[in-house]
Write a protein that holds these residues in place. Structure first.
Motif, mmCIF file in Angstrom:
data_model
loop_
_atom_site.group_PDB
_atom_site.id
_atom_site.type_symbol
_atom_site.label_atom_id
_atom_site.label_comp_id
_atom_site.label_asym_id
_atom_site.label_seq_id
_atom_site.Cartn_x
_atom_site.Cartn_y
_atom_site.Cartn_z
ATOM 1 N N ILE A 58 0.834 -1.210 0.000
ATOM 2 C CA ILE A 58 0.000 0.000 0.000
ATOM 3 C C ILE A 58 0.864 1.254 0.000
ATOM 4 O O ILE A 58 0.363 2.358 0.180
ATOM 5 N N THR A 59 2.168 1.095 -0.210
ATOM 6 C CA THR A 59 3.066 2.245 -0.187
ATOM 7 C C THR A 59 2.683 3.227 -1.297
ATOM 8 O O THR A 59 2.557 2.832 -2.453
ATOM 9 N N GLY A 60 2.495 4.483 -0.925
ATOM 10 C CA GLY A 60 2.232 5.525 -1.915
ATOM 11 C C GLY A 60 0.788 5.627 -2.362
ATOM 12 O O GLY A 60 0.452 6.460 -3.199
ATOM 13 N N LEU A 61 -0.096 4.797 -1.830
ATOM 14 C CA LEU A 61 -1.510 4.932 -2.174
ATOM 15 C C LEU A 61 -2.098 6.159 -1.480
ATOM 16 O O LEU A 61 -1.600 6.605 -0.454
ATOM 17 N N LYS A 62 -3.195 6.680 -2.046
ATOM 18 C CA LYS A 62 -3.880 7.805 -1.412
ATOM 19 C C LYS A 62 -4.572 7.332 -0.136
ATOM 20 O O LYS A 62 -5.006 6.189 -0.049
#
Lengths: 302, 262
Positions: B73-77
């Motif tokens: 989930i790195t960098g997801l909004k």
């Protein structure tokens, strides 16, 4: 005192106020949600009116019923303006969302000038006549010219828009999302609201009502040019500030107050000072209530 | 079974300041894990990285929702991460103050709805039914948290302890499998803290939600946590069960300073 004259001025003021309100809604909603004065908003109104004029011109040759032409032109104008509104947000505001607020403001002014000149080049700098398409209602024959049918249409449409908008914001899911985003954008995102959609939707509604105002007022006044968005935009902005920017009932109240002030001022004092009344009133109100009539004062945390 | 949350080598820089330094944190299904440390240690920053408020400078955050594949989930909004099943509260209360208690919870439910904007505007039958379901679900959540008497009250008018609980109710409305609580007991009196203690254990037991919490109230931390991570100057300096952590010299040093050599 001549009562007929008084009512005429009153209804004239209400009509003006309605148009200001339709535009001011966009200012106040956009400010509420992203804390930006969207200076290009007046141009959206102007583009709405121009689109309607073009459609009316094209359909005028088909010999359709004028009322039908007016409705078709209105719908297309409103949709086109909504498209412009969302596109402006994407191009000029979204990349600057985390930039200092002044940058976004300058971007908005740039957008406004760009759109004015774009219409100036694509169309003309002259005033163009806008045909009368709303027929005179028969039952107004006895009203002695106090109110015209176009005025009735404007007042009724505005009232309807206000009611629908209030219901939308109060009870629907997107309305709640809008309120949540305006109160705390980051938190809204953290409870799963896609704020880009919410912001785009806000621009759609704002542009929608502004274009509606543009189409209605042009069929009332009967002429149009590329510059109408500027002055109408400034007046509506004043109305929004007067009522308390960010507040929707405030924008509506401010608009009617402004419309009536202008109407009575010009009617009883002098029409040369039309714009003076508007701004004088703004200064007066703001000295008494700095955040507008319905604006909430920022409480300092102690 | 894979850990439901697996943050590996997460580093977060702000200019020259390294707020989180190479942190490895994992949480297993059903665990209550505490993240403790002195003020400014980087705990909240770590929460912000996990929930998508910040994008980590380096490192990767992976989740394994129950019954689903492991994914990064790195960098997801933030709103996407919430949809995937992580929810959080803040140390300073961040309710939607001018909305009612029920509306605050409903907002959280909305990300689980299927109807789009068109449905919201035109209100077809399916949207209306879904909306009624949201009201019912939200009410049920409020009942569980013990706030049903406040349903139509504006959030800002609630007593302090109730506001804290409402934040948890709103987070739970998004149907998380992992709940991140940032100092849930801050400003509470001992009685309220005890209630909170029970509530957190109840949430885990009945809702099958795992919990990661930041907390300064050591009695709360020691009584409910299965495991504890200790952070100081962005670095994880200890990890283990409460009694291990309590006895760890590095932890004592971080809390009480160098000279403590009694």
């Amino acid at each position: 005192m001549d009562l007929d004259y008084f009512f005429q001025l009153f209804l004239g003021g209400m009509t003006r106020g309605s148009i200001y309100a339709l535009i001011a809604l966009g200012y106040t909603m956009v400010y509420g949600i992203i804390k930006l004065i969207n200076f290009a908003h007046g141009e959206i109104y102007m583009i709405g009116a121009f689109t309607a004029l073009i459609i009316v011109g094209a359909l005028g040759m088909t010999g359709l019923n004028p009322v039908l032409i007016f409705l078709i032109a209105g719908v297309i104008a409103v949709l086109t303006s909504a498209g412009y509104g969302v596109t402006i947000e994407r191009i000029a505001y979204k990349p600057l969302r985390n930039a200092p607020r002044l940058s976004a403001l300058i971007s908005a002014i740039g957008m406004s000038l760009f759109l004015q000149n774009y219409v100036l080049l694509a169309q003309t700098s002259n005033f163009l006549p806008f045909p009368t398409l709303i027929p005179e209602f028969k039952f107004l024959a006895n009203a002695g010219g106090i109110i015209s049918s176009t005025q009735i249409i404007i007042l009724a449409t505005t009232a309807l828009v206000m009611v629908v908008l209030t219901l939308l914001i109060k009870f629907t899911r997107i309305g709640k999302a809008m309120r949540a985003t305006s109160q705390d954008r980051q938190m809204a995102q953290l409870v799963g609201i896609g704020i880009n959609k919410v912001i785009a939707f806000t621009f759609v509604i704002g542009s929608f009502t502004a274009a509606l105002g543009g189409v209605l007022i042009c069929s009332h006044i009967g002429q149009i040019n590329f510059y109408i968005g500027f002055i109408a935009g400034i007046k509506a902005f004043v109305a929004a500030v007067l009522g308390g920017i960010g507040s929707i009932p405030g924008a509506v109240l401010g608009s009617f107050v402004l419309g009536l002030t202008e109407s009575f001022g010009t009617g009883y004092i002098s029409s040369d000072y039309e714009d003076v009344f508007a701004f004088l009133f703004l200064v007066l109100i703001l000295t008494i209530r700095p955040s507008g009539i319905l604006g909430r004062e920022k409480k300092a945390k102690v | 079974m894979a850990a439901i949350l697996d943050a590996s080598q997460v580093t977060m820089d702000f200019g020259g300041l390294r707020a989180v330094n190479n942190a490895d944190v994992h949480i297993d299904q059903g665990e209550i894990v505490a993240l403790i440390g002195p003020n400014g240690a980087g705990k909240t920053t770590f929460f912000n990285v996990i929930t998508g408020v910040y994008k980590p400078t380096t490192g990767d955050v992976r989740i394994t929702a129950p019954g689903k594949e492991t994914e990064s989930i790195t960098g997801l909004k933030p709103n996407k991460i919430t949809e995937k099943g992580l929810a959080r509260t803040f140390q300073n209360i961040r309710l939607f103050q001018n909305m009612t208690v029920l509306e605050n919870v409903m907002i959280g439910r909305h990300c689980r709805m299927k109807a789009g904007i068109a449905g919201a505007v035109f209100r077809d039958r399916k949207t209306r039914e879904e909306e009624e379901q949201v009201v019912a679900d939200s009410y049920a959540i409020l009942k569980k948290i013990g706030l049903e008497t406040f349903v139509n009250e504006l959030a800002k008018n609630l007593p302090y302890g109730a506001q804290r609980r409402l934040e948890i109710a709103r987070a739970m409305a998004t149907e998380p499998f992992l709940l991140l609580l940032d100092e849930p007991a801050a400003g509470m009196n001992p009685h309220e803290t005890r209630e909170l203690d029970e509530m957190i254990l109840k949430i885990r037991a009945t809702e099958k939600i795992s919990i990661l919490l930041i907390e300064h109230d050591m009695s709360l931390v020691m009584s409910i946590s299965d495991r504890i991570y200790v952070m100081d100057y962005g670095l994880l300096i200890a990890e283990g069960q409460p009694k291990e952590v309590r006895a760890n010299p590095a932890v004592i040093k971080a809390y009480l300073g160098e000279e403590f050599n009694a």
